[in-house]
Design a protein around this motif. Structure first.
Motif, PDB file in Angstrom:
ATOM      1  N   TYR A  81       0.957  -1.027  -0.078  1.00  0.00           N
ATOM      2  CA  TYR A  81      -0.331  -0.217   0.123  1.00  0.00           C
ATOM      3  C   TYR A  81       1.008   1.146   0.125  1.00  0.00           C
ATOM      4  N   CYS A  82       1.844   0.977   0.306  1.00  0.00           N
ATOM      5  CA  CYS A  82       2.757   2.271   0.709  1.00  0.00           C
ATOM      6  C   CYS A  82       3.746   2.656  -0.161  1.00  0.00           C
ATOM      7  N   GLN A  95      10.127   9.618  12.726  1.00  0.00           N
ATOM      8  CA  GLN A  95       9.846   8.920  11.443  1.00  0.00           C
ATOM      9  C   GLN A  95      10.424   8.861  10.040  1.00  0.00           C
ATOM     10  N   ARG A 152       2.626  -0.045  13.974  1.00  0.00           N
ATOM     11  CA  ARG A 152       1.519  -0.537  13.236  1.00  0.00           C
ATOM     12  C   ARG A 152       1.424  -2.092  13.391  1.00  0.00           C
ATOM     13  N   GLU A 193      -1.055  -3.161  11.447  1.00  0.00           N
ATOM     14  CA  GLU A 193      -1.858  -2.982  10.588  1.00  0.00           C
ATOM     15  C   GLU A 193      -2.791  -3.682  10.009  1.00  0.00           C
ATOM     16  N   LEU A 248      -4.613  -0.699   9.524  1.00  0.00           N
ATOM     17  CA  LEU A 248      -5.209   0.290   8.223  1.00  0.00           C
ATOM     18  C   LEU A 248      -6.778  -0.024   7.352  1.00  0.00           C
ATOM     19  N   PRO A 306      -7.627   5.606   6.979  1.00  0.00           N
ATOM     20  CA  PRO A 306      -7.606   4.886   6.125  1.00  0.00           C
ATOM     21  C   PRO A 306      -6.847   4.275   5.394  1.00  0.00           C
ATOM     22  N   ILE A 352      -5.250   4.562   1.582  1.00  0.00           N
ATOM     23  CA  ILE A 352      -5.572   5.621   0.564  1.00  0.00           C
ATOM     24  C   ILE A 352      -4.853   5.139  -0.720  1.00  0.00           C
ATOM     25  N   LEU A 389       3.560   8.753   1.306  1.00  0.00           N
ATOM     26  CA  LEU A 389       3.267   7.713   1.918  1.00  0.00           C
ATOM     27  C   LEU A 389       2.049   7.681   0.672  1.00  0.00           C
ATOM     28  N   TYR A 390       0.852   8.113   0.474  1.00  0.00           N
ATOM     29  CA  TYR A 390      -0.130   7.839  -0.042  1.00  0.00           C
ATOM     30  C   TYR A 390      -0.376   9.890  -0.862  1.00  0.00           C
TER      31      TYR A 390
HETATM   32  N1  5AD Z   1      -3.040   5.072   2.578  1.00  0.00           N
HETATM   33  C1  5AD Z   1      -2.952   5.011   4.570  1.00  0.00           C
HETATM   34  N2  5AD Z   1      -2.133   5.173   5.009  1.00  0.00           N
HETATM   35  C2  5AD Z   1      -0.785   4.738   4.552  1.00  0.00           C
HETATM   36  N3  5AD Z   1       0.373   3.961   5.122  1.00  0.00           N
HETATM   37  C3  5AD Z   1       1.403   3.964   4.797  1.00  0.00           C
HETATM   38  N4  5AD Z   1       0.423   3.814   3.428  1.00  0.00           N
HETATM   39  C4  5AD Z   1      -0.578   4.057   3.458  1.00  0.00           C
HETATM   40  C5  5AD Z   1      -1.864   4.573   2.480  1.00  0.00           C
HETATM   41  N5  5AD Z   1      -1.312   3.933   1.199  1.00  0.00           N
HETATM   42  C6  5AD Z   1       0.546   3.694   6.847  1.00  0.00           C
HETATM   43  C7  5AD Z   1       1.223   2.703   8.039  1.00  0.00           C
HETATM   44  C8  5AD Z   1       2.035   2.997   7.995  1.00  0.00           C
HETATM   45  C9  5AD Z   1       1.898   4.624   8.571  1.00  0.00           C
HETATM   46  C10 5AD Z   1       3.576   5.413   8.104  1.00  0.00           C
HETATM   47  O1  5AD Z   1       1.730   4.714   7.006  1.00  0.00           O
HETATM   48  O2  5AD Z   1       0.124   1.757   8.752  1.00  0.00           O
HETATM   49  O3  5AD Z   1       2.009   2.287   9.347  1.00  0.00           O
END
Ligand code: 5AD
Ligand code: SF4
Ligand code: FES
Length: 364
Positions: A85-86, A123, A175, A177, A215, A245, A247, A321-322
């Motif tokens: 997801y990241c 972080q 997390r 997750e 998440l 959420p 994303i 991240l998103y």
């Molecule tokens: N959408 C939302 N949260 C995200 N994280 C990473 N990618 C996404 C995404 N696409 C969150 C993860 C991680 C935190 C640092 O960012 O839960 O633990």
């Protein structure tokens, strides 16, 4: 006869709603629900406002009206992991990578302290991009600024967690997750759910305040597993829980997936407040990225913490991240003023202390 069956349906709906309101009432008083009860509340939309109001009352009763502000320093977007997801995942080649030098990280921390922060969250992506010695140096230098330090740097060895604690770190965010092991496996290639849980236990054993979270809305995530996540937080006796959420990020394998919803994230967060009444719960950035009033709504539905970005310059946009992440073009001073104004607008105050968890509730 047909009209009768609609009435019958309506009657059942009212009874169900009443049952759920009773459950929320019970959770507000006893801080306990089963997985099945949690799932029932999560899947019914008619009781949302009552749930949020109950979480708001529990928040006020156990952690008060002060909002804790933690300044977030995003010090490197390098990552050796490949979470599906990241945006920081290793295989994403569409991202300019950065890794701040220790003296720059310390400089950002000094600036954050001058804006009034008493807690900083350091972080980064995961990996050995800084040596243990370098990390310990950064932590001990920042500790001299008289702040509480939270680390959010992923899975490490027990020895490293121990050294970072000794260097002055107070809290750790990692997390889980998701507690659905199969889903965890699909989302995290070459990672182990078991190791993640072990890391959380180690962090706890070493005396850190432990933060975890989930998440919401990952592909094929079930309501039952979300209910299981909340029970996991309680079993771990976490000190902080961050819920946000999912994303979808266009530079990841989940680009075409549906986003999680603000509503479900808020519900999981509110139920977490009911079951863990005195912990710290942030109104997360991802929530505000889906809803322009997301953090204020979260603060009125169980949350008591906000983590404004104190990363300077172009780096906050690179910590992607998103998509749609808030504040990427704002300065730390602007964000501090912005969030303070929002907090005052709902008659809450900004805490001036380090924001440690004040335990005033036990299960026993
Ligand atoms: N959408 C939302 N949260 C995200 N994280 C990473 N990618 C996404 C995404 N696409 C969150 C993860 C991680 C935190 C640092 O960012 O839960 O633990
Ligand atoms: Fe790396 Fe964390 Fe992103 Fe996973 S969630 S790819 S570990 S930065
Ligand atoms: Fe960054 Fe509002 S908190 S602009």
């Amino acid at each position: 006869m047909h009209g009768g069956s609609t009435e019958e349906f309506q009657r059942i709906r009212i009874i169900m709603k009443k049952d759920l309101l009773n459950l929320i009432d019970k959770a507000e008083k006893e801080h306990s629900l089963t997985q099945d009860e949690l799932a029932k509340i999560l899947e019914n939309k008619e009781i949302n406002q009552e749930l949020f109001n109950a979480a708001d009352r529990v928040r006020e009763k156990y952690v008060g009206n002060e909002v804790q502000l933690r300044g977030l320093v995003e010090f490197s977007n390098m990552c050796s992991k490949n979470c599906f997801y990241c945006g920081l995942r290793k295989d994403n080649k569409n991202l300019k990578r950065y890794k701040l030098k220790p003296e720059i990280i310390i400089d950002f921390a000094e600036k954050a302290v001058s804006y009034g922060y008493k807690t900083l969250v350091l972080q980064s992506g995961e990996g050995d991009f800084y040596s243990t010695k370098e990390m310990s140096h950064i932590i001990s230098e920042i500790k001299k600024l008289d702040v509480a330090i939270t680390l959010s740097i992923g899975e490490k060895t027990e020895e490293e967690y121990k050294l970072f604690k000794e260097a002055g770190a107070d809290r750790f965010l990692l997390r889980i997750e998701t507690t659905d092991r199969e889903l965890y496996k699909r989302m995290h290639p070459e990672m182990s759910h078991e190791n993640r849980v072990n890391c959380l236990m180690t962090i706890k054993k070493l005396g850190y305040e432990v933060g975890t979270g989930s998440l919401i809305g990952l592909p094929n995530q079930t309501i039952e597993s979300l209910a299981g996540d909340i029970l996991f937080f309680k079993e771990l006796e976490a000190d902080m829980i961050g819920i946000g959420p999912f994303i979808p990020n266009e530079d990841t394998p989940l680009a075409a997936e549906k986003s999680g919803t603000f509503e479900m994230s808020l519900k999981v967060m509110a139920l977490t407040r009911l079951l863990l009444p005195d912990i710290n719960i942030p109104a997360t950035t991802a929530m505000e990225s889906l809803n322009p009033d997301g953090r204020i709504i979260a603060l009125q539905s169980g949350a008591n913490v906000v983590m404004p970005n104190v990363t300077e310059g172009e780096y906050r946009a690179l910590y992607k991240l998103y998509p749609g992440k808030i504040c990427i073009n704002d300065t730390p001073t602007h964000c501090r003023g912005c969030i303070t104004g929002k907090i005052h607008s709902i008659n809450r105050t900004v805490s001036k202390d380090y924001g440690f968890r004040k335990k005033n509730y036990t299960n026993q």
